[in-house]
Design a protein around this motif. Sequence first.
Motif, PDB file in Angstrom:
ATOM      1  N   GLU A  10      15.741  16.577   2.622  1.00 22.71           N
ATOM      2  CA  GLU A  10      15.852  15.501   1.654  1.00 22.71           C
ATOM      3  C   GLU A  10      17.065  14.613   1.911  1.00 22.71           C
ATOM      4  N   CYS A  11      18.061  15.116   2.642  1.00 24.80           N
ATOM      5  CA  CYS A  11      19.278  14.322   2.835  1.00 24.80           C
ATOM      6  C   CYS A  11      19.548  13.972   4.306  1.00 24.80           C
ATOM      7  N   VAL A  12      18.651  14.309   5.199  1.00 21.64           N
ATOM      8  CA  VAL A  12      18.801  13.945   6.618  1.00 21.64           C
ATOM      9  C   VAL A  12      17.705  12.945   6.974  1.00 21.64           C
ATOM     10  N   ASP A  13      18.132  11.787   7.402  1.00 20.67           N
ATOM     11  CA  ASP A  13      17.182  10.778   7.881  1.00 20.67           C
ATOM     12  C   ASP A  13      17.133  10.852   9.420  1.00 20.67           C
ATOM     13  N   TYR A  14      15.943  10.609   9.971  1.00 23.95           N
ATOM     14  CA  TYR A  14      15.818  10.648  11.436  1.00 23.95           C
ATOM     15  C   TYR A  14      14.700   9.701  11.880  1.00 23.95           C
ATOM     16  N   ARG A  15      14.819   9.324  13.123  1.00 28.15           N
ATOM     17  CA  ARG A  15      13.775   8.540  13.802  1.00 28.15           C
ATOM     18  C   ARG A  15      13.671   9.082  15.227  1.00 28.15           C
ATOM     19  N   TRP A  16      12.493   8.924  15.822  1.00 30.79           N
ATOM     20  CA  TRP A  16      12.287   9.527  17.137  1.00 30.79           C
ATOM     21  C   TRP A  16      11.383   8.644  17.987  1.00 30.79           C
ATOM     22  N   SER A  17      11.389   8.943  19.296  1.00 31.96           N
ATOM     23  CA  SER A  17      10.523   8.261  20.277  1.00 31.96           C
ATOM     24  C   SER A  17      10.159   9.272  21.362  1.00 31.96           C
ATOM     25  N   ALA A  18       9.015   9.067  22.008  1.00 31.72           N
ATOM     26  CA  ALA A  18       8.531  10.012  23.042  1.00 31.72           C
ATOM     27  C   ALA A  18       8.157   9.246  24.313  1.00 31.72           C
ATOM     28  N   VAL A  19       8.545   9.839  25.492  1.00 33.57           N
ATOM     29  CA  VAL A  19       8.195   9.256  26.807  1.00 33.57           C
ATOM     30  C   VAL A  19       7.766  10.398  27.731  1.00 33.57           C
ATOM     31  N   GLN A  20       6.983  10.033  28.765  1.00 32.52           N
ATOM     32  CA  GLN A  20       6.524  11.042  29.734  1.00 32.52           C
ATOM     33  C   GLN A  20       7.548  11.157  30.859  1.00 32.52           C
ATOM     34  N   VAL A  21       7.887  12.383  31.227  1.00 34.31           N
ATOM     35  CA  VAL A  21       8.789  12.641  32.359  1.00 34.31           C
ATOM     36  C   VAL A  21       8.143  13.732  33.221  1.00 34.31           C
ATOM     37  N   PHE A  22       8.499  13.731  34.540  1.00 34.14           N
ATOM     38  CA  PHE A  22       7.942  14.721  35.442  1.00 34.14           C
ATOM     39  C   PHE A  22       9.021  15.587  36.088  1.00 34.14           C
ATOM     40  N   ARG A  23      10.251  15.276  35.828  1.00 34.99           N
ATOM     41  CA  ARG A  23      11.331  16.050  36.386  1.00 34.99           C
ATOM     42  C   ARG A  23      12.154  16.665  35.256  1.00 34.99           C
ATOM     43  N   PRO A  24      12.475  17.925  35.381  1.00 37.62           N
ATOM     44  CA  PRO A  24      12.144  18.877  36.476  1.00 37.62           C
ATOM     45  C   PRO A  24      10.702  19.353  36.418  1.00 37.62           C
ATOM     46  N   SER A  25      10.004  19.062  35.223  1.00 35.47           N
ATOM     47  CA  SER A  25       8.593  19.436  35.126  1.00 35.47           C
ATOM     48  C   SER A  25       7.902  18.410  34.265  1.00 35.47           C
ATOM     49  N   ALA A  26       6.588  18.462  34.273  1.00 33.94           N
ATOM     50  CA  ALA A  26       5.842  17.505  33.470  1.00 33.94           C
ATOM     51  C   ALA A  26       5.981  17.884  31.984  1.00 33.94           C
ATOM     52  N   GLN A  27       6.539  16.961  31.246  1.00 30.39           N
ATOM     53  CA  GLN A  27       6.717  17.195  29.801  1.00 30.39           C
ATOM     54  C   GLN A  27       6.910  15.861  29.086  1.00 30.39           C
ATOM     55  N   VAL A  28       6.766  15.954  27.788  1.00 30.65           N
ATOM     56  CA  VAL A  28       6.997  14.778  26.939  1.00 30.65           C
ATOM     57  C   VAL A  28       8.399  14.915  26.358  1.00 30.65           C
ATOM     58  N   LYS A  29       9.274  13.945  26.729  1.00 23.05           N
ATOM     59  CA  LYS A  29      10.649  13.970  26.211  1.00 23.05           C
ATOM     60  C   LYS A  29      10.698  13.222  24.881  1.00 23.05           C
TER      61      LYS A  29
END
Length: 202
Positions: free
Chosen positions: A113-132
């Motif tokens: 209730e008291c922490v505000d946040y925002r986020w974004s996601a991108v594709q990366v392949f190093r060191p492995s394929a994952q969504v950062k």
Amino acid sequence: MVNSPLRGFQISSARRKRGGPSPVVVATAAVALLAAGLAVLERENEDIPVGTPATAVPTPTATATPSPTATVLIEETSEWLVAAGPEITPTPWPTAPLPPTRRPPTPTPRISECVDYRWSAVQVFRPSAQVKVDITAVNNCNRDLGSLDLFFEITGWREGARVQTVRGHPFEAVRRRGSEIIVIGLPGSIDWYDRISVEIVE
């Protein structure tokens, strides 16, 4: 034997002096007065019949004079008469002042209730394929948050089903009114997920 002296008496030629009445006369008069008084008393006793009670004469008492009363005229009517009396406002009872009330302590808000946040996601392949996933969190709580006080959960969804879930937390404490960037990698390809969600776990 007129001129002869009586035996036992002596005739003297000296003249007697006139004095008061003799004792014989006084005694005779007193007896006559006493007899007359007794006769009068006896006559009065004969006039009063025996057994007749004496009439008591009432003692005059002071009689209270009645005070004059006002004459009230009453008018007959076929309707009800309503008498309006004076309106009396009751005096309120004195009340003691209420003691000052203490403000209840403010409940500690939840972190979500008291922490505000925002986020974004991108594709990366190093060191492995994952969504950062990059998350910027702002601490609006009334206290500092340690690194293990704030956890984020990232979930990848496909066709309404949960495919993959990871959790992460910041490496440093987030100060009150401060902000921090948290980076979390979600394994897989961004094309595999129909939707990615980010939530605070408590």
